[in-house]
Write a protein that holds these residues in place. Sequence first.
Motif, PDB file in Angstrom:
ATOM      1  N   LEU A   1      89.542  28.085  89.034  1.00 31.08           N
ATOM      2  CA  LEU A   1      88.725  29.291  89.113  1.00 31.08           C
ATOM      3  C   LEU A   1      87.253  28.876  89.123  1.00 31.08           C
ATOM      4  CD1 LEU A   1      88.682  32.350  89.246  1.00 31.08           C
ATOM      5  CD2 LEU A   1      88.769  32.418  86.757  1.00 31.08           C
ATOM      6  N   THR A   2      86.801  28.398  90.276  1.00 31.88           N
ATOM      7  CA  THR A   2      85.435  27.909  90.420  1.00 31.88           C
ATOM      8  C   THR A   2      84.478  29.071  90.668  1.00 31.88           C
ATOM      9  OG1 THR A   2      85.684  27.665  92.797  1.00 31.88           O
ATOM     10  CG2 THR A   2      86.307  25.769  91.439  1.00 31.88           C
ATOM     11  N   ASP A   3      83.203  28.760  90.658  1.00 31.20           N
ATOM     12  CA  ASP A   3      82.198  29.790  90.948  1.00 31.20           C
ATOM     13  C   ASP A   3      82.379  30.331  92.364  1.00 31.20           C
ATOM     14  OD1 ASP A   3      81.103  29.545  88.444  1.00 31.20           O
ATOM     15  OD2 ASP A   3      79.477  28.210  89.074  1.00 31.20           O
ATOM     16  N   THR A   4      82.814  29.483  93.290  1.00 27.85           N
ATOM     17  CA  THR A   4      83.041  29.935  94.668  1.00 27.85           C
ATOM     18  C   THR A   4      84.163  30.957  94.725  1.00 27.85           C
ATOM     19  OG1 THR A   4      82.309  27.800  95.541  1.00 27.85           O
ATOM     20  CG2 THR A   4      83.609  29.191  97.009  1.00 27.85           C
ATOM     21  N   VAL A   5      85.254  30.676  94.019  1.00 28.09           N
ATOM     22  CA  VAL A   5      86.374  31.618  93.977  1.00 28.09           C
ATOM     23  C   VAL A   5      85.925  32.922  93.321  1.00 28.09           C
ATOM     24  CG1 VAL A   5      88.683  32.047  93.054  1.00 28.09           C
ATOM     25  CG2 VAL A   5      88.097  29.786  93.951  1.00 28.09           C
ATOM     26  N   LYS A   6      85.229  32.829  92.207  1.00 28.18           N
ATOM     27  CA  LYS A   6      84.747  34.025  91.512  1.00 28.18           C
ATOM     28  C   LYS A   6      83.840  34.856  92.419  1.00 28.18           C
ATOM     29  CE  LYS A   6      84.633  31.932  86.891  1.00 28.18           C
ATOM     30  NZ  LYS A   6      83.719  31.482  85.821  1.00 28.18           N
ATOM     31  N   ARG A   7      83.056  34.172  93.238  1.00 29.82           N
ATOM     32  CA  ARG A   7      82.123  34.893  94.107  1.00 29.82           C
ATOM     33  C   ARG A   7      82.873  35.764  95.110  1.00 29.82           C
ATOM     34  NH1 ARG A   7      78.640  37.898  94.240  1.00 29.82           N
ATOM     35  NH2 ARG A   7      77.414  38.188  96.110  1.00 29.82           N
ATOM     36  N   HIS A   8      83.937  35.215  95.694  1.00 31.50           N
ATOM     37  CA  HIS A   8      84.733  36.002  96.640  1.00 31.50           C
ATOM     38  C   HIS A   8      85.363  37.210  95.940  1.00 31.50           C
ATOM     39  CE1 HIS A   8      84.253  33.336 100.009  1.00 31.50           C
ATOM     40  NE2 HIS A   8      84.746  32.301  99.353  1.00 31.50           N
ATOM     41  N   LEU A   9      85.803  37.026  94.711  1.00 26.19           N
ATOM     42  CA  LEU A   9      86.437  38.122  93.981  1.00 26.19           C
ATOM     43  C   LEU A   9      85.402  39.151  93.523  1.00 26.19           C
ATOM     44  CD1 LEU A   9      89.021  36.107  91.830  1.00 26.19           C
ATOM     45  CD2 LEU A   9      89.386  37.244  94.033  1.00 26.19           C
TER      46      LEU A   9
END
Length: 486
Positions: free
Chosen positions: A107-115
């Motif tokens: 759960l990286t910052d990139t994944v969080k950003r998309h969510l």
Amino acid sequence: MGAGHVGETCGRAVRRGQETWSEQRVTPSKAIRNQFRMTDSITSAAPSPATLPPVGSGIDYEKFLDCVHCGLCTAACPTYLETGDENNSPRGRIYLMRAVTDGRLQLTDTVKRHLDLCLDCRSCESACPSGVQYGRLIEPFRIETRQREAAEKKASPGWFQSWILYGMFPYPNRLKWALVPARLAQITGIDRLAERIGLTRLLPEKLQRMHRLLPQLKAREPRLPEILPPIGPKRARVALFTGCVADAMFHHVNWATARVLQQNGCEVVIPRDQGCCGAIHYHSGAGLPALELARQNANSFRNGDVDAVIINVAGCGSMLKDYGHIGQELANQDRLLLTQLTQFADKVKDVSEFLAELGPIAPKGEVPIKATYHDACHLCHAQRIREQPRSLLALVPGLQIIPLPESEICCGAAGSYNLTEGEMADRLAARKLKHILSTGADTLISGNAGCTLQIQAALRQAGSPIWVAHPMEILDLSYRGLKSPR
């Protein structure tokens, strides 16, 4: 990890497709859920970050598997339409959440950003032929994400969330007092002067956005009494949910709603101890405060002996109707509370939904305006209410309704999204504005306070005089024989 890597992960998951279907149905999910339950039963102390199960493990894994990756949701998703990025589509986000839950993706910052870029408009649910409950995936996943960040001490609410979103918006009295200087500035013209000389640009970005979204504040009507009698034979007894931001900024809409209900033979009750619906907290991942507000409202309306709890704000109505689901997610061991929340949710009705079921008494006053109707996301997608507002408006003599292109595409308001995700919110507002102006209408009708704020601001910035009204305001004018303010 970059966005390309995330996209490759989604792509691999899509390509795996049906051939690993049976394997995926029996692998990590069951073990993860058992681990989560075991942690709860063994100790009441918070587990250390090292022993925490993956984010998403508290979600029923079958809900992930409902998605058959057909892609029909992409054409309905505002963020996918604007970016063309699969990771910003419902299908892509479901794969991201599922991959994190399976332990295949961090759960990286990139994944969080998309969510985080998801509006939670639920348009994908309307488009989905498989009945995927997307809201029952993205919301609990956000809550678990915030809980994990707190456990790992990686993040805490910033000043804007703590002081504005959580500290002011849910409390109508605080918000009313905070709006007093804003109204004085509007009356005296100080607000326009501050804009002209650039003073407002000195404010933090989110406060600048709040200033731009602020509507022309009207003088408040008297406080709604606790009980309003029906006009004519009594046909129903209802309770009116007045909200927080809606009550502070659109008190006149609550009055219009109450008068329309009276005209239709309803005795209207307004409980004094009701509170915010909790959507501001719940949509931003703050589960426990949302649950406490749900408990407060269930108790407030429990002793009303009413036929329905009436709401005139689409976002609040969607939240109130979800109380039973939210109780299952956050308090499934408290059977009494779960029963109370479910019973309350079962009584919640949008005002247009209720009047359509009751059988509306046709108004007689002519309202000669040319209007277009915007479908608020949480009315048409979350509550599946489309025809009822239109059928009520069709009763108004002289009112002409012009179809709005992309009526069901989000305007970018999405609760507090237009304050926290300004760039995407502005893109969607511009898209909506273009379609509104193309109709040639002089009035835009919408049943949600957030949409009203967002669309009013876009129209004002474009120099358009189009009036943004609630359906109940139009009906109220007709029942009372009054003219449109525009």
